[in-house]
Design a protein around this motif. Sequence first.
Motif, PDB file in Angstrom:
ATOM      1  N   GLU A 124       1.003  -1.081   0.156  1.00 29.41           N
ATOM      2  CA  GLU A 124       0.053   0.020  -0.024  1.00 29.41           C
ATOM      3  C   GLU A 124       0.838   1.368  -0.091  1.00 29.41           C
ATOM      4  OE1 GLU A 124      -3.887   1.960   2.541  1.00 29.41           O
ATOM      5  OE2 GLU A 124      -2.509   0.382   3.328  1.00 29.41           O
ATOM      6  N   ALA A 125       0.490   2.169  -0.857  1.00 28.68           N
ATOM      7  CA  ALA A 125       1.143   3.502  -0.828  1.00 28.68           C
ATOM      8  C   ALA A 125       1.185   4.043   0.343  1.00 28.68           C
ATOM      9  CB  ALA A 125       0.677   4.460  -2.051  1.00 28.68           C
ATOM     10  N   ARG A 126       2.461   4.651   0.824  1.00 26.28           N
ATOM     11  CA  ARG A 126       2.339   5.250   2.016  1.00 26.28           C
ATOM     12  C   ARG A 126       2.359   6.985   2.147  1.00 26.28           C
ATOM     13  NH1 ARG A 126       8.321   3.994   3.915  1.00 26.28           N
ATOM     14  NH2 ARG A 126       8.828   4.709   1.880  1.00 26.28           N
ATOM     15  N   TYR A 127       2.460   7.435   0.916  1.00 26.93           N
ATOM     16  CA  TYR A 127       1.957   8.947   0.574  1.00 26.93           C
ATOM     17  C   TYR A 127       1.032   9.337  -0.379  1.00 26.93           C
ATOM     18  CZ  TYR A 127       6.731   8.443   2.837  1.00 26.93           C
ATOM     19  OH  TYR A 127       7.459   8.193   3.578  1.00 26.93           O
ATOM     20  N   VAL A 128       0.275  10.427  -0.198  1.00 23.72           N
ATOM     21  CA  VAL A 128      -0.844  10.847  -0.896  1.00 23.72           C
ATOM     22  C   VAL A 128      -0.752  12.220  -1.361  1.00 23.72           C
ATOM     23  CG1 VAL A 128      -3.394  11.173  -1.044  1.00 23.72           C
ATOM     24  CG2 VAL A 128      -2.504   9.172   0.099  1.00 23.72           C
ATOM     25  N   ARG A 129      -0.990  12.565  -2.655  1.00 23.99           N
ATOM     26  CA  ARG A 129      -0.959  14.060  -3.258  1.00 23.99           C
ATOM     27  C   ARG A 129      -2.138  14.282  -4.127  1.00 23.99           C
ATOM     28  NH1 ARG A 129       2.099  18.556  -4.039  1.00 23.99           N
ATOM     29  NH2 ARG A 129       2.150  19.285  -6.151  1.00 23.99           N
ATOM     30  N   CYS A 167      -8.009  17.858 -10.787  1.00 27.85           N
ATOM     31  CA  CYS A 167      -7.139  17.532  -9.888  1.00 27.85           C
ATOM     32  C   CYS A 167      -7.233  15.992 -10.066  1.00 27.85           C
ATOM     33  CB  CYS A 167      -7.413  17.904  -8.390  1.00 27.85           C
ATOM     34  SG  CYS A 167      -6.801  19.761  -8.137  1.00 27.85           S
ATOM     35  N   LEU A 168      -5.965  15.499  -9.497  1.00 28.81           N
ATOM     36  CA  LEU A 168      -5.727  13.932  -9.519  1.00 28.81           C
ATOM     37  C   LEU A 168      -5.375  13.478  -8.279  1.00 28.81           C
ATOM     38  CD1 LEU A 168      -3.510  13.259 -12.676  1.00 28.81           C
ATOM     39  CD2 LEU A 168      -5.998  13.009 -12.412  1.00 28.81           C
ATOM     40  N   ARG A 169      -5.646  12.541  -7.617  1.00 33.21           N
ATOM     41  CA  ARG A 169      -5.265  11.887  -6.657  1.00 33.21           C
ATOM     42  C   ARG A 169      -3.913  10.695  -6.741  1.00 33.21           C
ATOM     43  NH1 ARG A 169      -7.366  10.049  -1.038  1.00 33.21           N
ATOM     44  NH2 ARG A 169      -5.982   8.367  -0.300  1.00 33.21           N
ATOM     45  N   LEU A 170      -2.715  11.127  -6.323  1.00 31.64           N
ATOM     46  CA  LEU A 170      -1.683  10.246  -6.623  1.00 31.64           C
ATOM     47  C   LEU A 170      -1.323   9.558  -5.165  1.00 31.64           C
ATOM     48  CD1 LEU A 170       0.606  12.871  -8.558  1.00 31.64           C
ATOM     49  CD2 LEU A 170      -1.006  11.277  -9.399  1.00 31.64           C
ATOM     50  N   GLU A 171      -0.914   8.558  -5.493  1.00 36.73           N
ATOM     51  CA  GLU A 171      -0.336   7.685  -4.404  1.00 36.73           C
ATOM     52  C   GLU A 171       0.907   7.105  -4.582  1.00 36.73           C
ATOM     53  OE1 GLU A 171      -3.191   4.723  -2.695  1.00 36.73           O
ATOM     54  OE2 GLU A 171      -4.964   6.481  -2.923  1.00 36.73           O
ATOM     55  N   SER A 172       1.864   7.075  -3.725  1.00 36.89           N
ATOM     56  CA  SER A 172       3.124   6.441  -3.902  1.00 36.89           C
ATOM     57  C   SER A 172       3.864   6.168  -2.553  1.00 36.89           C
ATOM     58  CB  SER A 172       3.873   7.429  -4.832  1.00 36.89           C
ATOM     59  OG  SER A 172       5.380   7.159  -4.760  1.00 36.89           O
ATOM     60  N   SER A 173       4.621   5.016  -2.759  1.00 37.09           N
ATOM     61  CA  SER A 173       5.704   4.884  -1.592  1.00 37.09           C
ATOM     62  C   SER A 173       6.995   5.515  -1.772  1.00 37.09           C
ATOM     63  CB  SER A 173       5.544   3.449  -1.312  1.00 37.09           C
ATOM     64  OG  SER A 173       4.230   2.767  -0.919  1.00 37.09           O
ATOM     65  N   ASP A 174       7.354   5.903  -2.831  1.00 35.52           N
ATOM     66  CA  ASP A 174       8.431   6.448  -3.266  1.00 35.52           C
ATOM     67  C   ASP A 174       8.279   7.854  -4.045  1.00 35.52           C
ATOM     68  OD1 ASP A 174      11.379   7.043  -3.201  1.00 35.52           O
ATOM     69  OD2 ASP A 174      11.581   5.542  -4.784  1.00 35.52           O
ATOM     70  N   PRO A 175       7.871   9.018  -3.512  1.00 39.63           N
ATOM     71  CA  PRO A 175       7.489   9.927  -4.497  1.00 39.63           C
ATOM     72  C   PRO A 175       8.870  10.790  -5.085  1.00 39.63           C
ATOM     73  CG  PRO A 175       7.047  10.303  -2.375  1.00 39.63           C
ATOM     74  CD  PRO A 175       7.219   9.128  -2.390  1.00 39.63           C
ATOM     75  N   VAL A 179      11.669  16.159  -3.633  1.00 45.01           N
ATOM     76  CA  VAL A 179      12.293  16.625  -4.912  1.00 45.01           C
ATOM     77  C   VAL A 179      11.855  15.339  -5.927  1.00 45.01           C
ATOM     78  CG1 VAL A 179      14.189  17.341  -6.363  1.00 45.01           C
ATOM     79  CG2 VAL A 179      13.870  18.166  -4.285  1.00 45.01           C
ATOM     80  N   PRO A 180      10.932  15.396  -6.836  1.00 45.46           N
ATOM     81  CA  PRO A 180      10.914  14.305  -7.696  1.00 45.46           C
ATOM     82  C   PRO A 180      11.925  13.672  -8.391  1.00 45.46           C
ATOM     83  CG  PRO A 180       9.045  15.769  -7.926  1.00 45.46           C
ATOM     84  CD  PRO A 180      10.092  16.481  -6.918  1.00 45.46           C
TER      85      PRO A 180
END
Length: 134
Positions: free
Chosen positions: A5-10, A105-113, A127-128
Amino acid sequence: MEEDEARYVRFQGTERHERGHFPGVFVLANELAAQGRLTDEQYRFWRTNNDWYDAHYPNPTHADPRVYDPAVNPGAVAWFKRSAADLIGRVDGYLELLAAHGVECLRLESSDPGRVIYEDEHQIVVVPAGAGTG
């Protein structure tokens, strides 16, 4: 939480800003307010909720005034930690406000953004990968 499961949401816009990044939901709402485009009701929502966020979680620029400086940290953007459910839950009102003005707008999810340059209990600023290159 499941291991994958992704740890971060943007939440971010779908169009790049002049600096080349995709602005977050708060930047987009702040721009509408600054441009005088909000109705009285929308303005009250925006002001009340911005004040709530300011009171309930740290502003990364208070810890490091250069965190969003494009020369120092090109493309730096903030992500909520998934554990910040109370903060994430309030974003829906911002999404409705933006949709009323045709701002996607988009909801993004990532464990390593990206490369983490700031972190507190609620959020990270990264910093992506590839930002500032090319």
